[in-house]
Design a protein around this motif. Structure first.
Motif, PDB file in Angstrom:
ATOM      1  N   TRP A  97      57.704 -55.931  32.145  1.00  0.00           N
ATOM      2  CA  TRP A  97      57.008 -55.575  30.914  1.00  0.00           C
ATOM      3  C   TRP A  97      55.541 -55.286  31.211  1.00  0.00           C
ATOM      4  O   TRP A  97      54.928 -55.913  32.075  1.00  0.00           O
TER       5      TRP A  97
ATOM      6  N   ASP B  51      62.899 -55.292  36.174  1.00  0.00           N
ATOM      7  CA  ASP B  51      62.704 -55.170  34.727  1.00  0.00           C
ATOM      8  C   ASP B  51      61.379 -55.812  34.351  1.00  0.00           C
ATOM      9  O   ASP B  51      61.312 -57.012  34.069  1.00  0.00           O
TER      10      ASP B  51
ATOM     11  N   GLN C 234      58.852 -48.623  23.890  1.00  0.00           N
ATOM     12  CA  GLN C 234      57.400 -48.770  23.754  1.00  0.00           C
ATOM     13  C   GLN C 234      57.037 -49.213  22.343  1.00  0.00           C
ATOM     14  O   GLN C 234      56.729 -48.397  21.478  1.00  0.00           O
TER      15      GLN C 234
ATOM     16  N   TYR D  85      51.676 -54.266  29.155  1.00  0.00           N
ATOM     17  CA  TYR D  85      50.910 -54.123  27.930  1.00  0.00           C
ATOM     18  C   TYR D  85      49.785 -53.139  28.207  1.00  0.00           C
ATOM     19  O   TYR D  85      49.458 -52.864  29.378  1.00  0.00           O
TER      20      TYR D  85
ATOM     21  N   GLU E 200      50.461 -54.419  34.044  1.00  0.00           N
ATOM     22  CA  GLU E 200      51.633 -55.274  34.183  1.00  0.00           C
ATOM     23  C   GLU E 200      51.315 -56.697  33.761  1.00  0.00           C
ATOM     24  O   GLU E 200      50.252 -57.243  34.084  1.00  0.00           O
TER      25      GLU E 200
ATOM     26  N   PHE F  25      53.077 -51.941  24.106  1.00  0.00           N
ATOM     27  CA  PHE F  25      53.876 -52.695  25.069  1.00  0.00           C
ATOM     28  C   PHE F  25      54.915 -51.739  25.631  1.00  0.00           C
ATOM     29  O   PHE F  25      55.368 -50.820  24.932  1.00  0.00           O
ATOM     30  N   TYR F  26      55.290 -51.955  26.883  1.00  0.00           N
ATOM     31  CA  TYR F  26      56.127 -50.956  27.555  1.00  0.00           C
ATOM     32  C   TYR F  26      57.110 -51.645  28.493  1.00  0.00           C
ATOM     33  O   TYR F  26      56.755 -52.574  29.218  1.00  0.00           O
ATOM     34  N   HIS F  27      58.342 -51.152  28.449  1.00  0.00           N
ATOM     35  CA  HIS F  27      59.362 -51.655  29.368  1.00  0.00           C
ATOM     36  C   HIS F  27      60.304 -50.519  29.723  1.00  0.00           C
ATOM     37  O   HIS F  27      60.958 -49.949  28.852  1.00  0.00           O
TER      38      HIS F  27
END
Length: 234
Positions: free
Chosen positions: A27, A25, A85, A29, A232, A73-75
């Motif tokens: 995150w 998991d 996002q 940017y 990342e 931002f993305y996960h």
């Protein structure tokens, strides 16, 4: 020979899909930038009184090209087809209104509004990096008086004087948008996104005036195409 080529392409596609899955998991940017193509509806109803016969004039609402860019931002959830996002974007979104009538008067009003938007999307991946997304954003108008006026008969009133009067009467306001998106996320960080932005509220406040303008619901809508790059978090 052909079957070997097809097998190789399928293998590469499968490997790319596996690489696109995060191992944990994590995150990310990133940054994105691109172009917008927007319009503002029902301007003619706002500024042209009903007393004028409709066959005595013609109007055109023209979309306007602009810029969009900002931070994302993305996960992507572990072993899942879903990702989130959040975004902070700056975008120029407006539109042009063109008028001509039987008296040979022609003028153009440009609504050159700029917005700072806070929002986000939920993205789903049917296969590989291909995704579809839906989301929402709140757009704060940071250039509420950015309006231009140009006519072919400045003798009826100096264009700059009319422009200033219009800026005091037709004032841009904040917006709330629904976002519908399709795109592709490459495993090395590149994002390609095409988005439809639908406005839900009136983006043009009509203040008390001597032009006989009326308050109306003028919604904004249009398209946005961007390229982005994800990094990342360390």
């Amino acid at each position: 020979m052909t079957s070997r080529i097809l097998f190789s392409l399928l293998l590469l596609s499968t490997v790319g899909s596996l690489r696109a899955q995060p191992e944990a998991d994590t995150w990310f940017y990133g940054f994105k930038a691109g172009a917008t193509y927007h319009r503002i509806a029902e301007i003619g109803t706002t500024i042209i009184p009903d007393v004028f016969p409709q066959d005595s004039y013609s109007t055109e609402i023209a979309p306007q090209l602009g810029f969009a860019g900002g931070v994302v931002f993305y996960h992507r959830f572990y072993k899942s087809r879903f990702a989130i996002q959040p975004e902070i974007l700056f975008a120029s979104r407006g539109g042009d209104f063109n008028y001509s009538d039987v008296r040979d008067l022609e003028y153009s009003i440009g609504f050159n509004y700029q917005y700072l938007s806070l929002g986000g999307l939920i993205k789903t991946y049917p296969g590989g990096g291909l995704h579809f997304g839906v989301g929402a954003q709140v757009a704060f108008n940071v250039a509420t008086d950015k309006l231009t006026y140009l006519s072919n008969m400045p003798e009826l009133g100096p264009d700059l004087q009319i422009q200033q009067s219009l800026r005091e009467v037709l004032v841009g306001s904040n917006d709330i948008n629904v976002l519908l998106q399709a795109g592709y996320d490459f495993p090395f960080g590149l994002m390609v996104e095409a988005r439809y932005v639908l406005g839900l509220k009136d983006v043009l406040e009509t203040r008390a005036n001597g032009f006989n303008f009326i308050e109306n619901t003028n919604r904004s809508s249009g398209f946005q195409i961007t390229l982005g790059w994800l990094i990342e978090f360390p």
